[in-house]
Design a protein around this motif. Structure first.
Motif, mmCIF file in Angstrom:
data_model
loop_
_atom_site.group_PDB
_atom_site.id
_atom_site.type_symbol
_atom_site.label_atom_id
_atom_site.label_comp_id
_atom_site.label_asym_id
_atom_site.label_seq_id
_atom_site.Cartn_x
_atom_site.Cartn_y
_atom_site.Cartn_z
ATOM 1 N N ALA A 137 0.899 -1.090 0.037
ATOM 2 C CA ALA A 137 0.004 -0.070 0.010
ATOM 3 C C ALA A 137 0.798 0.990 -0.050
ATOM 4 O O ALA A 137 0.473 2.326 -0.772
ATOM 5 N N PHE A 138 1.926 1.118 0.700
ATOM 6 C CA PHE A 138 2.927 2.456 0.853
ATOM 7 C C PHE A 138 3.798 2.447 -0.463
ATOM 8 O O PHE A 138 3.938 3.699 -0.959
ATOM 9 N N LYS A 140 2.383 1.738 -3.490
ATOM 10 C CA LYS A 140 1.617 2.162 -4.410
ATOM 11 C C LYS A 140 1.381 3.760 -4.145
ATOM 12 O O LYS A 140 1.230 4.528 -5.210
ATOM 13 N N SER A 141 1.317 4.242 -3.082
ATOM 14 C CA SER A 141 1.129 5.721 -2.602
ATOM 15 C C SER A 141 2.472 6.489 -3.083
ATOM 16 O O SER A 141 2.402 7.671 -3.167
ATOM 17 N N ASP A 225 -4.210 4.285 4.630
ATOM 18 C CA ASP A 225 -4.376 4.283 3.220
ATOM 19 C C ASP A 225 -3.046 4.838 2.414
ATOM 20 O O ASP A 225 -3.360 5.768 1.601
ATOM 21 N N GLY A 226 -2.038 4.256 2.562
ATOM 22 C CA GLY A 226 -0.807 4.515 2.058
ATOM 23 C C GLY A 226 -0.188 5.886 2.427
ATOM 24 O O GLY A 226 0.951 6.116 1.847
ATOM 25 N N VAL A 227 -0.753 6.498 3.414
ATOM 26 C CA VAL A 227 0.087 7.825 3.973
ATOM 27 C C VAL A 227 0.851 7.191 5.100
ATOM 28 O O VAL A 227 0.387 6.701 6.138
#
Length: 340
Positions: A137-138, A140-141, A225-227
């Motif tokens: 997820a990280f 992708k962000s 959420d990837g933040v």
């Protein structure tokens, strides 16, 4: 050139990184026709894909030059020759013998050539990824990255860099003037970077420009959420340290693969192609290797040494293409750039 091609040329050059581009120049200077083929969609190899803004310090006549600027200069150097480029495809098959090779690419191109120069760098490459839960997820962000293409992306952020090699140290030095804060973590207080880079890093640490965290390894990621808002580090004794940060750059090296090249019958050693040092010819007559993919006793994996290998390979190829024509070596200052 993007359409499917069928062409004949003197030299097929596999790889359009620094060595491939300079090999094209050296061939063109000897009036050898050539074509550049690369799996990436743009020229430059690792210089473009991994460190376009990272300064390189050992290119002759350039005290420092960014990877992207070096590629742009090499591109301008071969511009007068209008050399065809087959990008976004890789060579899947190679058959034939010295003087008469046939190459076929993943998009259906057919190239016939008298000789082949393999300038494939480390082959297909990808990062060694840390085994951390929730990493994808990280990634992708963009909070976790393995390459730095634009330093400006990290402006004002606390950046945590993991690793003990040249990439980790060099990027810590490069980002200290852009990021809000730079920390570098390594499992031991022994870094494997160039001595001058280590000297600069130690001075930066003393001035408070870089925070050095030794004896730790990556342990966990925090955020939603990837933040990314922090990373946990851990010692061999299990002591956990939480580091608030907005970006993580793990530099644990590249996993490389020669791909189809390994199936062509060439002798290979640990992902490289052994060559004769004086000609850069491989175990298969008419096939040459230059740059990082070539190996021989005393080999240094430096771009400048790859440039020298390109010149030797081009001169060794000339009698293959023109067996009845003697090549009289001339300095470029006296002969100039021949007409395309």
């Amino acid at each position: 050139m993007t359409d499917t091609a069928s062409l004949s040329t003197d030299v097929a050059i596999i790889g359009a990184g620094p060595a491939g581009l300079f090999a094209a120049f050296e061939c063109a200077m000897l009036k050898l026709g050539c074509v550049l083929i690369d799996a990436l969609d743009e020229i430059g190899g690792q210089c473009t894909a991994l460190y376009p803004e990272k300064p390189i310090y050992d290119i002759p006549a350039h005290p420092a030059i960014a990877g992207g600027d070096l590629i742009a200069a090499l591109d301008r150097q071969i511009a007068p020759f209008d050399i065809p480029r087959l990008l976004g495809r890789r060579v899947e098959e190679l058959s034939g013998t010295r003087g008469a090779f046939t190459l076929r690419t993943s998009t259906g191109d057919t190239i016939r050539a008298h000789a082949v120069i393999i300038a494939a760098g480390a082959g297909a490459f990808g990062p060694n990824r840390p085994p951390l839960e929730g990493l994808e997820a990280f990634e992708k962000s963009g909070a976790v990255r393995y390459y730095v293409r634009r330093r400006a992306d990290f402006a004002g952020k606390h950046v945590l860099i993991a690793g003990g090699g040249d990439s980790a140290v060099d990027w810590a030095l490069s980002l200290r003037d852009v990021a809000g804060r730079v920390s570098i973590v390594h499992r031991r207080n022994r870094f494997r970077a160039a001595p001058e880079s280590l000297r600069q890093m130690d001075e930066a640490v003393e001035r408070g420009e870089i925070e050095k965290l030794v004896g730790y390894q990556l342990h966990g990621l925090h955020g939603n959420d990837g933040v990314l808002d922090g990373v946990d580090l851990i010692t061999l004794d299990g002591e956990v340290l939480h580091v608030p940060c907005q970006a993580l750059l793990p530099f644990f090296g590249l996993a490389t693969d020669l791909g189809p090249i390994a199936q062509w019958g060439l002798d290979t050693v640990r992902g490289t192609i052994p060559v004769t040092p004086s000609t850069c010819e491989s175990s298969m007559p008419g096939i040459f290797a230059v740059g990082d993919v070539a190996s021989y006793p005393g080999k240094l994996k430096l771009i400048l040494q790859g440039f020298s290998e390109c010149a030797m390979a081009a001169h060794a190829i000339h009698p293959i293409v023109h067996p009845d024509t003697a090549l009289h070596f001339e300095y470029s200052t006296s002969r100039g750039v021949p007409a395309a």
